[in-house]
Motif scaffolding. Sequence first.
Motif, PDB file in Angstrom:
ATOM      1  N   ALA A 190     -12.548  -7.979  -3.380  1.00  0.00           N
ATOM      2  CA  ALA A 190     -11.660  -7.500  -2.332  1.00  0.00           C
ATOM      3  C   ALA A 190     -12.001  -6.061  -1.981  1.00  0.00           C
ATOM      4  O   ALA A 190     -12.447  -5.284  -2.825  1.00  0.00           O
ATOM      5  CB  ALA A 190     -10.205  -7.585  -2.792  1.00  0.00           C
ATOM      6  N   VAL A 191     -11.794  -5.727  -0.712  1.00  0.00           N
ATOM      7  CA  VAL A 191     -11.892  -4.341  -0.257  1.00  0.00           C
ATOM      8  C   VAL A 191     -10.465  -3.817  -0.206  1.00  0.00           C
ATOM      9  O   VAL A 191      -9.605  -4.404   0.471  1.00  0.00           O
ATOM     10  CB  VAL A 191     -12.532  -4.242   1.137  1.00  0.00           C
ATOM     11  CG1 VAL A 191     -12.813  -2.782   1.477  1.00  0.00           C
ATOM     12  CG2 VAL A 191     -13.801  -5.069   1.205  1.00  0.00           C
ATOM     13  N   ILE A 192     -10.200  -2.737  -0.926  1.00  0.00           N
ATOM     14  CA  ILE A 192      -8.820  -2.264  -1.038  1.00  0.00           C
ATOM     15  C   ILE A 192      -8.716  -0.771  -0.767  1.00  0.00           C
ATOM     16  O   ILE A 192      -9.658  -0.003  -0.966  1.00  0.00           O
ATOM     17  CB  ILE A 192      -8.234  -2.577  -2.433  1.00  0.00           C
ATOM     18  CG1 ILE A 192      -8.986  -1.809  -3.526  1.00  0.00           C
ATOM     19  CG2 ILE A 192      -8.261  -4.074  -2.715  1.00  0.00           C
ATOM     20  CD1 ILE A 192      -8.325  -1.920  -4.897  1.00  0.00           C
ATOM     21  N   GLY A 193      -7.536  -0.389  -0.311  1.00  0.00           N
ATOM     22  CA  GLY A 193      -7.187   1.017  -0.195  1.00  0.00           C
ATOM     23  C   GLY A 193      -5.967   1.278  -1.057  1.00  0.00           C
ATOM     24  O   GLY A 193      -5.315   0.349  -1.542  1.00  0.00           O
ATOM     25  N   ASP A 194      -5.651   2.558  -1.247  1.00  0.00           N
ATOM     26  CA  ASP A 194      -4.458   2.913  -2.017  1.00  0.00           C
ATOM     27  C   ASP A 194      -4.043   4.323  -1.633  1.00  0.00           C
ATOM     28  O   ASP A 194      -4.678   4.963  -0.785  1.00  0.00           O
ATOM     29  CB  ASP A 194      -4.725   2.801  -3.520  1.00  0.00           C
ATOM     30  CG  ASP A 194      -5.614   3.914  -4.049  1.00  0.00           C
ATOM     31  OD1 ASP A 194      -5.107   4.814  -4.731  1.00  0.00           O
ATOM     32  OD2 ASP A 194      -6.826   3.905  -3.749  1.00  0.00           O
TER      33      ASP A 194
ATOM     34  N   TYR B 296     -12.416   8.075  -3.046  1.00  0.00           N
ATOM     35  CA  TYR B 296     -13.086   7.645  -1.819  1.00  0.00           C
ATOM     36  C   TYR B 296     -12.084   6.870  -0.970  1.00  0.00           C
ATOM     37  O   TYR B 296     -11.135   6.286  -1.493  1.00  0.00           O
ATOM     38  CB  TYR B 296     -14.289   6.776  -2.176  1.00  0.00           C
ATOM     39  CG  TYR B 296     -15.254   6.536  -1.039  1.00  0.00           C
ATOM     40  CD1 TYR B 296     -16.151   7.524  -0.647  1.00  0.00           C
ATOM     41  CD2 TYR B 296     -15.259   5.326  -0.354  1.00  0.00           C
ATOM     42  CE1 TYR B 296     -17.038   7.310   0.400  1.00  0.00           C
ATOM     43  CE2 TYR B 296     -16.142   5.098   0.691  1.00  0.00           C
ATOM     44  CZ  TYR B 296     -17.028   6.095   1.069  1.00  0.00           C
ATOM     45  OH  TYR B 296     -17.892   5.876   2.107  1.00  0.00           O
ATOM     46  N   ARG B 297     -12.296   6.835   0.346  1.00  0.00           N
ATOM     47  CA  ARG B 297     -11.274   6.289   1.249  1.00  0.00           C
ATOM     48  C   ARG B 297     -10.949   4.825   1.016  1.00  0.00           C
ATOM     49  O   ARG B 297      -9.869   4.353   1.364  1.00  0.00           O
ATOM     50  CB  ARG B 297     -11.687   6.506   2.699  1.00  0.00           C
ATOM     51  CG  ARG B 297     -13.089   6.064   3.029  1.00  0.00           C
ATOM     52  CD  ARG B 297     -13.466   6.498   4.440  1.00  0.00           C
ATOM     53  NE  ARG B 297     -14.892   6.395   4.679  1.00  0.00           N
ATOM     54  CZ  ARG B 297     -15.463   6.559   5.868  1.00  0.00           C
ATOM     55  NH1 ARG B 297     -14.702   6.821   6.912  1.00  0.00           N
ATOM     56  NH2 ARG B 297     -16.759   6.471   6.010  1.00  0.00           N
ATOM     57  N   PHE B 298     -11.860   4.060   0.433  1.00  0.00           N
ATOM     58  CA  PHE B 298     -11.559   2.688   0.029  1.00  0.00           C
ATOM     59  C   PHE B 298     -12.495   2.324  -1.109  1.00  0.00           C
ATOM     60  O   PHE B 298     -13.516   2.971  -1.337  1.00  0.00           O
ATOM     61  CB  PHE B 298     -11.699   1.698   1.197  1.00  0.00           C
ATOM     62  CG  PHE B 298     -13.083   1.638   1.793  1.00  0.00           C
ATOM     63  CD1 PHE B 298     -13.996   0.690   1.369  1.00  0.00           C
ATOM     64  CD2 PHE B 298     -13.468   2.535   2.784  1.00  0.00           C
ATOM     65  CE1 PHE B 298     -15.277   0.629   1.908  1.00  0.00           C
ATOM     66  CE2 PHE B 298     -14.740   2.482   3.340  1.00  0.00           C
ATOM     67  CZ  PHE B 298     -15.643   1.542   2.903  1.00  0.00           C
ATOM     68  N   ARG B 299     -12.146   1.252  -1.828  1.00  0.00           N
ATOM     69  CA  ARG B 299     -12.956   0.842  -2.975  1.00  0.00           C
ATOM     70  C   ARG B 299     -13.019  -0.679  -3.047  1.00  0.00           C
ATOM     71  O   ARG B 299     -12.307  -1.375  -2.326  1.00  0.00           O
ATOM     72  CB  ARG B 299     -12.369   1.437  -4.271  1.00  0.00           C
ATOM     73  CG  ARG B 299     -12.535   2.955  -4.348  1.00  0.00           C
ATOM     74  CD  ARG B 299     -11.907   3.561  -5.595  1.00  0.00           C
ATOM     75  NE  ARG B 299     -10.470   3.747  -5.473  1.00  0.00           N
ATOM     76  CZ  ARG B 299      -9.693   4.213  -6.447  1.00  0.00           C
ATOM     77  NH1 ARG B 299     -10.215   4.507  -7.632  1.00  0.00           N
ATOM     78  NH2 ARG B 299      -8.391   4.367  -6.251  1.00  0.00           N
ATOM     79  N   PHE B 300     -13.887  -1.162  -3.924  1.00  0.00           N
ATOM     80  CA  PHE B 300     -14.033  -2.602  -4.125  1.00  0.00           C
ATOM     81  C   PHE B 300     -13.389  -2.992  -5.454  1.00  0.00           C
ATOM     82  O   PHE B 300     -13.472  -2.256  -6.441  1.00  0.00           O
ATOM     83  CB  PHE B 300     -15.510  -3.005  -4.180  1.00  0.00           C
ATOM     84  CG  PHE B 300     -16.207  -3.047  -2.839  1.00  0.00           C
ATOM     85  CD1 PHE B 300     -15.550  -2.686  -1.668  1.00  0.00           C
ATOM     86  CD2 PHE B 300     -17.527  -3.444  -2.749  1.00  0.00           C
ATOM     87  CE1 PHE B 300     -16.194  -2.725  -0.441  1.00  0.00           C
ATOM     88  CE2 PHE B 300     -18.185  -3.488  -1.536  1.00  0.00           C
ATOM     89  CZ  PHE B 300     -17.521  -3.133  -0.371  1.00  0.00           C
TER      90      PHE B 300
END
Length: 280
Positions: free
Chosen positions: A204-208, A216-220
Amino acid sequence: MSADAEDPVAAWKRWHEHRVDTVSAPYGPLALTGTLPQTPSGGTPGLADYPEGRIPAVPGHWRATAGGVTLTAGPQDGITLDGEPLAGAAELAADEAPPSHARLAAGEVRLVVIRREGEWAVRVFDPGAPGRAAFTGIEATPYDPAYAVPGHFAPYGEDRTVQVENVDGRTRGLGLGGELSFSFAGARHALRVAVDEEDGSLWAVIGDATGGRSSYRFRFLKPGIPAADGSVTVDLNRVQLPPCAFADHFVCTFPPPGNTLPFEIAAGERRLKGALASGI
């Protein structure tokens, strides 16, 4: 019981060390210096944009065909194919091997033929890339058992595609296979996840809430393969940076709608150390 199950801290350290070794390897993500040719619009590169057959900074003559790529080279180009000097023409399909075992090379540089969005292009991996030379490590938060929780995967029953913006500004379809639900800090959450066609593993590609600030602005997130009943551990200690965090020439997708979690994932890989840190 395995040593990893008995000591998750040691297992996490081993995972982190492996990640650092992988991204900093001679032909790892940090070695990518280009995906060529690049279209003027900054979109998907394609050989069709260079009908004369010359790609800037890449030796040889390249021509896209209906079924692949024709590469013509001579001794002056210094290209090898499967370890042998290429003199003449070769018909090439997409290279499925990792860059370190790519069929094409020009000295220490590896040339990887790819096909993306119907276009043929060449990725260039150079062990002497500036990004690799400047790499000092990945900033990661030590293992915290609170971030490893039980989860449940529920497949959709049929593949779904959602349109998601990518880091190059273009919107593309992202295939999704189901939802991964879990509880954290007293609340229930659900992520839209893709399913690997080869082994059934989830990602999944996720943000928090830390994205773009302390991470980093998003992570896996790659939880692995769920059990037959859908159970799978959601270990946020192993969230990892996407390839585009290591080289601008990778095109990554942003999190799809619903995949930006409302809490802070103060765990896992956060950002690159030192001068390479970006995307925050």
